[in-house]
Design a protein around this motif. Structure first.
Motif, mmCIF file in Angstrom:
data_model
loop_
_atom_site.group_PDB
_atom_site.id
_atom_site.type_symbol
_atom_site.label_atom_id
_atom_site.label_comp_id
_atom_site.label_asym_id
_atom_site.label_seq_id
_atom_site.Cartn_x
_atom_site.Cartn_y
_atom_site.Cartn_z
ATOM 1 N N GLN A 169 0.815 -1.215 0.000
ATOM 2 C CA GLN A 169 0.000 0.000 0.000
ATOM 3 C C GLN A 169 0.855 1.274 0.000
ATOM 4 O OE1 GLN A 169 -3.233 -0.091 2.840
ATOM 5 N NE2 GLN A 169 -3.765 2.045 2.379
ATOM 6 N N THR A 173 0.634 4.075 -2.860
ATOM 7 C CA THR A 173 0.350 5.458 -2.452
ATOM 8 C C THR A 173 1.417 6.397 -3.014
ATOM 9 O OG1 THR A 173 -0.703 4.650 -0.437
ATOM 10 C CG2 THR A 173 -0.045 6.960 -0.451
ATOM 11 N N LEU A 214 -5.431 11.507 -3.773
ATOM 12 C CA LEU A 214 -5.408 10.070 -3.452
ATOM 13 C C LEU A 214 -6.831 9.505 -3.444
ATOM 14 C CD1 LEU A 214 -3.122 8.173 -2.985
ATOM 15 C CD2 LEU A 214 -3.260 8.612 -0.532
ATOM 16 N N PHE A 247 -5.606 -0.003 -5.329
ATOM 17 C CA PHE A 247 -6.166 0.059 -3.977
ATOM 18 C C PHE A 247 -7.269 -0.984 -3.811
ATOM 19 C CE2 PHE A 247 -4.199 4.264 -4.252
ATOM 20 C CZ PHE A 247 -3.520 4.274 -3.042
#
Ligand code: GRG
Length: 293
Positions: A169, A173, A214, A247
């Motif tokens: 993750q 990101t 994001l 994601f």
């Protein structure tokens, strides 16, 4: 929100129409046609809206804000043209019509992207954009940083390198912070640069943009699995086909939705230093997690 986006989009369209070169029978007119084809199309024009909304916080002239908004959209359009090329994402559909290299040819698409990127910096450096050359320099530097090796282009490299690999993750990101977040951050900071706002205000706007960007990306991953190509105007389901770390893959759909909502709230909290004048920015943060394309 949709109404506000379309109003801003119409003004931006006129500005872009005045900036982009016109095909008038010149030998190079194919290049101009390709630039216009890919930039005057049916995009959401979120980044220009962010420029106009952040400029609205500082009573910047509409003309200056629109020219900076146009420059951002030109860089964004270049990135989409190049991203669609066979050597990159290899996509035939963009904004509901054939991507630039399909409508024209690969060489023209590469040149159209190059020309849009280059002309965007000419727009920012022009005294028509701002009479103070230090403001123009600041804009040029900030956009170069957002679009270059430590921003969008760097993010694209990580994205290409990650195909078929498992990113965690933190890595996903970081990839999206560079690939999409930095351009969102420039769009939000641009109003503060034009308005010569203090550093703390610039920082608040960057923080808003990073969280909102994001959230935008997580929603993009969700739409890639939930929406059709027709709804999106681009090929759906590509993340799975290209074995990308997304994601949705990392968190699952429910948790991805929750994470996007949380980031949207966090983005809005960064705007607490503003009053009602920041309402368009708050509305756009909600829009990015609710949108259907
Ligand atoms: C080729 C240097 C280079 C960079 C490409 C922006 C980008 C980097 C690639 C686009 C591919 C992609 C699906 C990125 C993730 C999210 C994103 C930026 C989507 C496109 O932006 P929107 O949804 O597009 O704002 P519209 O068409 O509405 O302008």
């Amino acid at each position: 929100m949709i109404a506000e986006l379309s109003a801003a989009s119409a003004d931006l369209g006129e500005t872009l129409d005045g900036i982009l070169p016109r095909a008038n029978g010149q030998i190079e007119q194919r290049l101009y046609q390709a630039m216009r084809y890919s930039t005057l199309g049916d995009g959401k024009r979120l980044r220009p809206f962010l420029v106009l909304s952040s400029a609205g916080l500082f009573k910047v002239s509409r003309r200056s804000a629109l020219r900076v908004a146009a420059a951002v959209e030109m860089v964004h359009s270049y990135s989409l043209i190049h991203d669609d090329l066979p050597a990159m994402d290899d996509d035939d559909l963009r904004r509901g019509k054939p991507s630039c290299h399909k409508q024209f040819d690969e060489a023209t698409a590469i040149l159209a992207g190059d020309a849009l990127l280059t002309q965007a910096f000419e727009v920012l450096a022009d005294e028509d954009t701002h009479p103070d050359p230090r403001v123009c320099t600041d804009l040029v530097r900030a956009l170069a940083r957002a679009a270059g090796p430590h921003g969008m282009v760097g993010g694209q490299m990580i994205d290409l390198a990650g195909e078929g690999q498992s990113f965690d993750q933190a890595q996903v990101t970081h990839l999206h912070l560079l690939k999409t977040g930095r351009m969102f951050a420039f769009a939000c900071e641009a109003g503060a640069i034009l308005g010569k706002a203090p550093k703390s205000i610039r920082l608040a706007l960057r923080s808003y943009a990073h969280d909102m960007g994001l959230a935008f990306q997580i929603k993009d991953d969700i739409l890639d699995v939930e929406a059709s190509s027709e709804e999106l105007g681009k090929t759906a389901g590509k993340d799975v086909d290209q074995e990308k770390s997304t994601f949705v893959k990392l968190l699952g759909l429910d948790q991805a939705r929750e994470q996007a909502r949380m980031l949207c709230d966090q983005a809005i909290n960064h705007l607490n230093c503003f009053d009602g004048e920041a309402e368009p920015l708050r509305a756009v943060a909600r829009f990015v997690v609710e949108r259907g394309r």
